[in-house]
Design an enzyme around this catalytic site. Structure first.
Site, PDB file in Angstrom:
ATOM      1  N   THR A  77     -19.372  -0.580  -2.527  1.00  0.00           N
ATOM      2  CA  THR A  77     -19.415   0.207  -1.289  1.00  0.00           C
ATOM      3  C   THR A  77     -18.582  -0.468  -0.193  1.00  0.00           C
ATOM      4  O   THR A  77     -18.259  -1.653  -0.281  1.00  0.00           O
ATOM      5  CB  THR A  77     -20.858   0.316  -0.731  1.00  0.00           C
ATOM      6  OG1 THR A  77     -21.300  -1.013  -0.382  1.00  0.00           O
ATOM      7  CG2 THR A  77     -21.822   0.945  -1.704  1.00  0.00           C
ATOM      8  N   GLN A 106     -13.843   7.369   3.203  1.00  0.00           N
ATOM      9  CA  GLN A 106     -14.417   8.092   2.068  1.00  0.00           C
ATOM     10  C   GLN A 106     -15.916   8.384   2.200  1.00  0.00           C
ATOM     11  O   GLN A 106     -16.388   9.410   1.688  1.00  0.00           O
ATOM     12  CB  GLN A 106     -14.148   7.325   0.766  1.00  0.00           C
ATOM     13  CG  GLN A 106     -12.663   7.086   0.495  1.00  0.00           C
ATOM     14  CD  GLN A 106     -12.417   6.128  -0.672  1.00  0.00           C
ATOM     15  OE1 GLN A 106     -13.045   6.209  -1.715  1.00  0.00           O
ATOM     16  NE2 GLN A 106     -11.477   5.208  -0.488  1.00  0.00           N
ATOM     17  N   CYS A 156     -19.882   3.772  -4.559  1.00  0.00           N
ATOM     18  CA  CYS A 156     -21.081   4.370  -3.967  1.00  0.00           C
ATOM     19  C   CYS A 156     -21.992   5.005  -5.027  1.00  0.00           C
ATOM     20  O   CYS A 156     -21.950   6.228  -5.238  1.00  0.00           O
ATOM     21  CB  CYS A 156     -20.749   5.395  -2.894  1.00  0.00           C
ATOM     22  SG  CYS A 156     -22.224   5.770  -1.916  1.00  0.00           S
ATOM     23  N   ASP A 191     -13.853  -2.510  -4.552  1.00  0.00           N
ATOM     24  CA  ASP A 191     -14.123  -1.770  -5.789  1.00  0.00           C
ATOM     25  C   ASP A 191     -13.421  -2.367  -7.006  1.00  0.00           C
ATOM     26  O   ASP A 191     -13.880  -2.191  -8.135  1.00  0.00           O
ATOM     27  CB  ASP A 191     -13.675  -0.307  -5.630  1.00  0.00           C
ATOM     28  CG  ASP A 191     -14.485   0.437  -4.579  1.00  0.00           C
ATOM     29  OD1 ASP A 191     -15.475  -0.118  -4.069  1.00  0.00           O
ATOM     30  OD2 ASP A 191     -14.114   1.588  -4.264  1.00  0.00           O
ATOM     31  N   GLU A 239       0.856  -1.195   0.000  1.00  0.00           N
ATOM     32  CA  GLU A 239       0.000   0.000   0.000  1.00  0.00           C
ATOM     33  C   GLU A 239       0.889   1.241   0.000  1.00  0.00           C
ATOM     34  O   GLU A 239       1.682   1.435   0.915  1.00  0.00           O
ATOM     35  CB  GLU A 239      -0.903  -0.012   1.246  1.00  0.00           C
ATOM     36  CG  GLU A 239      -1.573   1.308   1.590  1.00  0.00           C
ATOM     37  CD  GLU A 239      -2.497   1.856   0.500  1.00  0.00           C
ATOM     38  OE1 GLU A 239      -3.447   1.146   0.141  1.00  0.00           O
ATOM     39  OE2 GLU A 239      -2.247   2.983   0.020  1.00  0.00           O
ATOM     40  N   CYS A 248     -26.549   1.468   0.814  1.00  0.00           N
ATOM     41  CA  CYS A 248     -26.222   2.839   0.459  1.00  0.00           C
ATOM     42  C   CYS A 248     -26.991   3.767   1.387  1.00  0.00           C
ATOM     43  O   CYS A 248     -28.226   3.805   1.327  1.00  0.00           O
ATOM     44  CB  CYS A 248     -26.622   3.071  -0.998  1.00  0.00           C
ATOM     45  SG  CYS A 248     -26.078   4.663  -1.577  1.00  0.00           S
TER      46      CYS A 248
HETATM   47  C1  LIG Z   1     -17.877  10.392  -2.027  1.00  0.00           C
HETATM   48  C2  LIG Z   1     -17.954   8.944  -1.621  1.00  0.00           C
HETATM   49  C3  LIG Z   1     -19.000   8.528  -0.819  1.00  0.00           C
HETATM   50  C4  LIG Z   1     -19.099   7.199  -0.427  1.00  0.00           C
HETATM   51  N1  LIG Z   1     -20.126   6.833   0.393  1.00  0.00           N
HETATM   52  C5  LIG Z   1     -20.191   5.564   0.844  1.00  0.00           C
HETATM   53  C6  LIG Z   1     -21.192   5.180   1.786  1.00  0.00           C
HETATM   54  O1  LIG Z   1     -22.000   6.013   2.231  1.00  0.00           O
HETATM   55  N2  LIG Z   1     -21.222   3.892   2.227  1.00  0.00           N
HETATM   56  C7  LIG Z   1     -20.319   2.977   1.779  1.00  0.00           C
HETATM   57  O2  LIG Z   1     -20.381   1.827   2.223  1.00  0.00           O
HETATM   58  N3  LIG Z   1     -19.368   3.289   0.864  1.00  0.00           N
HETATM   59  C8  LIG Z   1     -19.275   4.564   0.394  1.00  0.00           C
HETATM   60  N4  LIG Z   1     -18.280   4.915  -0.480  1.00  0.00           N
HETATM   61  C9  LIG Z   1     -17.489   3.844  -1.149  1.00  0.00           C
HETATM   62  C10 LIG Z   1     -16.375   3.270  -0.306  1.00  0.00           C
HETATM   63  O3  LIG Z   1     -15.567   4.290   0.226  1.00  0.00           O
HETATM   64  C11 LIG Z   1     -15.557   2.338  -1.208  1.00  0.00           C
HETATM   65  O4  LIG Z   1     -16.424   1.425  -1.841  1.00  0.00           O
HETATM   66  C12 LIG Z   1     -14.520   1.568  -0.418  1.00  0.00           C
HETATM   67  O5  LIG Z   1     -13.614   2.448   0.215  1.00  0.00           O
HETATM   68  C13 LIG Z   1     -13.767   0.639  -1.345  1.00  0.00           C
HETATM   69  O6  LIG Z   1     -12.744  -0.014  -0.664  1.00  0.00           O
HETATM   70  P1  LIG Z   1     -11.496  -0.634  -1.459  1.00  0.00           P
HETATM   71  O7  LIG Z   1     -10.605  -1.185  -0.441  1.00  0.00           O
HETATM   72  O8  LIG Z   1     -11.973  -1.479  -2.576  1.00  0.00           O
HETATM   73  O9  LIG Z   1     -10.842   0.670  -2.122  1.00  0.00           O
HETATM   74  P2  LIG Z   1     -10.122   1.836  -1.308  1.00  0.00           P
HETATM   75  O10 LIG Z   1     -10.659   1.957   0.069  1.00  0.00           O
HETATM   76  O11 LIG Z   1     -10.204   3.026  -2.201  1.00  0.00           O
HETATM   77  O12 LIG Z   1      -8.630   1.342  -1.178  1.00  0.00           O
HETATM   78  C14 LIG Z   1      -7.820   1.029  -2.287  1.00  0.00           C
HETATM   79  C15 LIG Z   1      -6.379   1.112  -1.809  1.00  0.00           C
HETATM   80  O13 LIG Z   1      -5.527   0.627  -2.830  1.00  0.00           O
HETATM   81  C16 LIG Z   1      -4.396   1.436  -2.875  1.00  0.00           C
HETATM   82  N5  LIG Z   1      -3.783   1.341  -4.202  1.00  0.00           N
HETATM   83  C17 LIG Z   1      -4.146   1.958  -5.341  1.00  0.00           C
HETATM   84  N6  LIG Z   1      -3.291   1.665  -6.320  1.00  0.00           N
HETATM   85  C18 LIG Z   1      -2.385   0.815  -5.788  1.00  0.00           C
HETATM   86  C19 LIG Z   1      -1.243   0.158  -6.315  1.00  0.00           C
HETATM   87  N7  LIG Z   1      -0.859   0.334  -7.580  1.00  0.00           N
HETATM   88  N8  LIG Z   1      -0.532  -0.647  -5.496  1.00  0.00           N
HETATM   89  C20 LIG Z   1      -0.907  -0.837  -4.209  1.00  0.00           C
HETATM   90  N9  LIG Z   1      -1.979  -0.221  -3.657  1.00  0.00           N
HETATM   91  C21 LIG Z   1      -2.697   0.586  -4.449  1.00  0.00           C
HETATM   92  C22 LIG Z   1      -4.905   2.840  -2.570  1.00  0.00           C
HETATM   93  O14 LIG Z   1      -3.878   3.676  -2.096  1.00  0.00           O
HETATM   94  C23 LIG Z   1      -5.966   2.554  -1.528  1.00  0.00           C
HETATM   95  O15 LIG Z   1      -5.487   2.660  -0.214  1.00  0.00           O
HETATM   96  C24 LIG Z   1     -18.130   6.255  -0.861  1.00  0.00           C
HETATM   97  C25 LIG Z   1     -17.056   6.678  -1.656  1.00  0.00           C
HETATM   98  C26 LIG Z   1     -16.960   8.009  -2.017  1.00  0.00           C
HETATM   99  C27 LIG Z   1     -15.788   8.471  -2.843  1.00  0.00           C
END
Ligand SMILES: Cc1cc2nc3c(=O)[nH]c(=O)nc-3n(C[C@H](O)[C@H](O)[C@H](O)COP(=O)(O)OP(=O)(O)OC[C@H]3O[C@@H](n4cnc5c(N)ncnc54)[C@H](O)[C@@H]3O)c2cc1C
Length: 423
Positions: free
Chosen positions: A332, A57, A175, A323, A49, A366
C-alpha cells in the site's frame, strides 16, 4: 537466464549517462524517496519514469463508486518531480547490477552508484482467459486501471439486480482490501436503490478468509453478514466468457477438496454474472523478474530485499520499496510512507560506508470502506499483528470521520506532504 540475455541484446545503446543515485519509477515510492533525498541535500538524483502523469490510485475505489472524479486522481508528472532532481522520461528495460547500469527502451545506458527500484507492480490481465478483450464492456470492469474505474461506476449505475460478482486472485496485490471495498459499496448502493432483494453479491476469492488479521476479520465478517454476501474462498478466477456472462473459477491448492486429493485435477466451477469486478493476478514488472535482482524463490520476481533494512540481499548498493519489493507486507501507499524514511536513512548510511541501521517493521494500513459514508482503518505490522496508531479514536469500528479522512484527508496529505518528502 536466456530471457535476461535476450533483453540485453535487443537494446541498442545510443547514449550514456551517469547518476550518483538512480530511482527506477516515479510513482508513490519513487517520488517520495526522491523528495526525501533532495531534502537531505543529495545533489545528484535522477528518476527514470515513463509516464507523463502521476496517479493517486487509492481514490480509484471511490471513482468506481461514483463519489470521486477520475480526473482528480491524475496530475502531470513534471511539477511533482522535486526541483533539482532530474527526470528521465523513459522505460527501464534491463538492469545489470554487476556493471551498475540500467538500459532503457530508447537506448540510454544509465550508470549509477546507488539504485532504488520503485517500479510498482504489473497487472497480469492476460492470465485470465477471455478477460482482456471484454474489460470495460459487457458489465466487466476493474478499479485497478484509471480508464476502467469510471466504467465500474457506469455498470453499477445501470445494474438492475442479478448477480454482482467480485474477485480476488491468489498472488499478492496492491491494496489487499480493494477487491472488497468496491463490493461493500456496490452492496450498499443496491440497498439504497431498493434492489437488494433482487441482488446476489458473491465474493469469489482465492484467499482463505475475508482478511488475514483477526481483529479486521472480526469486523468484516459482520459487514459480509449485514449485506448477505456469499463468500466463495479458495476460488481463483481463470476465465471469463463475456457472451454467456460466465466466470470460471478453479479451486486453489488450499481448497479442502484439493488438499484431500492433491493428485486429482483441480475442480472448476462456473458462476454466471450480471456485473463482474475483477482484480487481476499481479507480479513484479517483467524487466525486474528477468534481472539478477529478482527473488529466485518465487516466479513473481519481487526485488529481493532485507525486510527490515530494504537493502538488496546480494547487491549492497541497491534498495527497493513499495509494490515491487519483496518486503512481505500488504502493498500500500501507507506502507511506503513508513518504508521511505527507513530506506533513505539506510541508503545515506551505506553511501557513507556504514551499515544500515534503520528498520521497517512491516507497518501498513488499509482504509476499508464498508458503505457510503463509512470506513474502518485496518493498521498492522509484519505477521498480521494488529497495530492501531491513531490516538483516542477507536478505529476498530466503521466510522464517518474515517470516511472523510479517506475521501478528503488522505489525498491532501498525499499530494501536499508525502510527495514533497514531508511525512
Ligand atoms: C484500486 C486501488 C486502491 C488502492 N487503495 C489504497 C488505499 O486505500 N491505501 C493505500 O495506501 N494504498 C492503496 N492502493 C495501493 C497504492 O496505490 C500502491 O501500493 C502504491 O501506489 C504503490 O506505489 P509504487 O511506487 O510502488 O508503485 P506505483 O505508484 O504504481 O508507481 C510505479 C511507477 O513505476 C513506473 N514504471 C513502471 N514500469 C517502469 C519501467 N519499466 N521503467 C521505469 N518506470 C516504470 C510506473 O509508470 C509508475 O509511475 C490502491 C491501489 C489501487 C489500484
Amino acid at each position: 537466464m536466456i530471457a535476461r540475455e535476450e533483453a540485453k541484446m535487443s537494446i541498442t545503446v545510443k547514449s550514456r549517462l551517469h547518476h550518483r543515485i538512480l530511482i527506477i519509477g516515479g510513482g508513490t515510492a519513487g517520488l517520495t524517496v526522491a523528495a526525501q533525498l533532495h531534502r537531505r541535500g543529495e545533489p545528484d538524483v535522477a528518476v527514470l519514469e515513463p509516464s507523463p502523469n502521476h496517479y493517486y490510485q487509492p481514490a480509484w475505489t471511490l471513482v468506481g463508486a461514483g463519489v470521486y472524479s477520475a480526473a482528480a486522481t491524475a496530475r502531470p508528472q513534471e511539477p511533482l518531480i522535486p526541483t533539482g532532481v532530474k527526470w528521465i522520461q523513459d522505460y527501464a528495460e534491463a538492469i545489470d547490477p554487476e556493471s551498475q547500469s540500467v538500459a532503457t527502451r530508447n537506448g540510454l545506458e544509465i550508470g549509477y552508484d546507488f539504485l532504488v527500484v520503485a517500479a510498482g507492480i504489473q497487472l497480469d490481465w492476460h492470465k485470465i482467459e477471455g478477460l482482456e478483450e471484454t474489460l470495460g464492456k459487457n458489465g466487466v470492469s476493474s478499479n485497478y486501471r484509471f480508464d476502467l474505474a469510471p466504467k465500474t461506476w457506469e455498470f453499477l449505475r445501470g445494474f438492475k439486480g442479478g448477480v454482482a460478482l467480485f474477485t480476488a486472485p491468489s498472488t499478492p496485490i496492491k491494496c489487499g482490501g480493494a477487491p472488497q471495498k468496491i463490493m461493500y459499496l456496490a452492496a450498499d448502493y443496491a440497498r439504497r436503490r431498493g434492489i437488494a432483494k433482487e441482488t446476489q453479491v458473491i465474493f469469489g476469492s482465492a484467499g482463505t478468509t475475508i482478511f488475514g488479521v483477526p481483529e479486521v476479520k472480526a469486523v468484516l465478517d459482520k459487514v459480509v453478514q449485514r449485506y448477505n454476501i456469499t463468500t466463495r474462498f479458495h476460488h481463483e478466477l481463470v476465465a471469463v466468457d463475456p457472451r454467456r456472462k460466465e466466470a470460471t473459477f478453479e479451486f486453489t491448492p488450499n481448497h479442502p477438496l484439493v488438499k484431500s486429493n492433491p493428485s486429482a485435477s483441480r475442480p472448476r466451477v462456473v458462476i454466471p454474472f450480471d456485473f463482474l469486478h475483477v482484480v487481476p493476478p499481479q507480479s513484479a514488472p517483467d524487466f525486474i523478474k528477468q534481472s539478477p535482482l529478482a527473488d529466485p524463490s518465487t516466479p513473481l520476481g519481487w526485488v529481493q530485499v532485507d525486510k527490515h533494512t530494504l537493502q538488496h540481499t546480494r547487491y549492497a548498493n541497491v534498495f527497493s520499496l513499495g509494490d515491487a519489493s519483496s518486503a512481505p507486507t500488504s502493498k500500500t501507499g501507507a506502507a511506503i510512507r513508513k518504508q521511505a524514511p527507513v530506506l533513505v536513512e539506510n541508503l545515506l548510511q551505506v553511501m557513507r560506508g556504514q551499515d544500515p541501521q534503520a528498520r521497517y517493521d512491516g507497518y501498513t494500513s488499509c482504509p476499508l470502506v464498508t458503505a457510503y459514508g463509512k470506513m474502518f482503518l485496518a493498521e498492522f505490522l509484519y505477521d498480521n499483528v494488529w497495530h492501531p496508531t491513531l490516538p483516542v479514536i477507536n478505529t476498530q469500528k466503521e466510522r464517518y470521520d474515517m470516511w472523510l479522512l479517506k475521501k478528503h484527508g488522505l489525498p491532501l496529505m498525499y499530494w501536499n506532504l508525502m510527495l514533497k518528502g514531508r511525512v
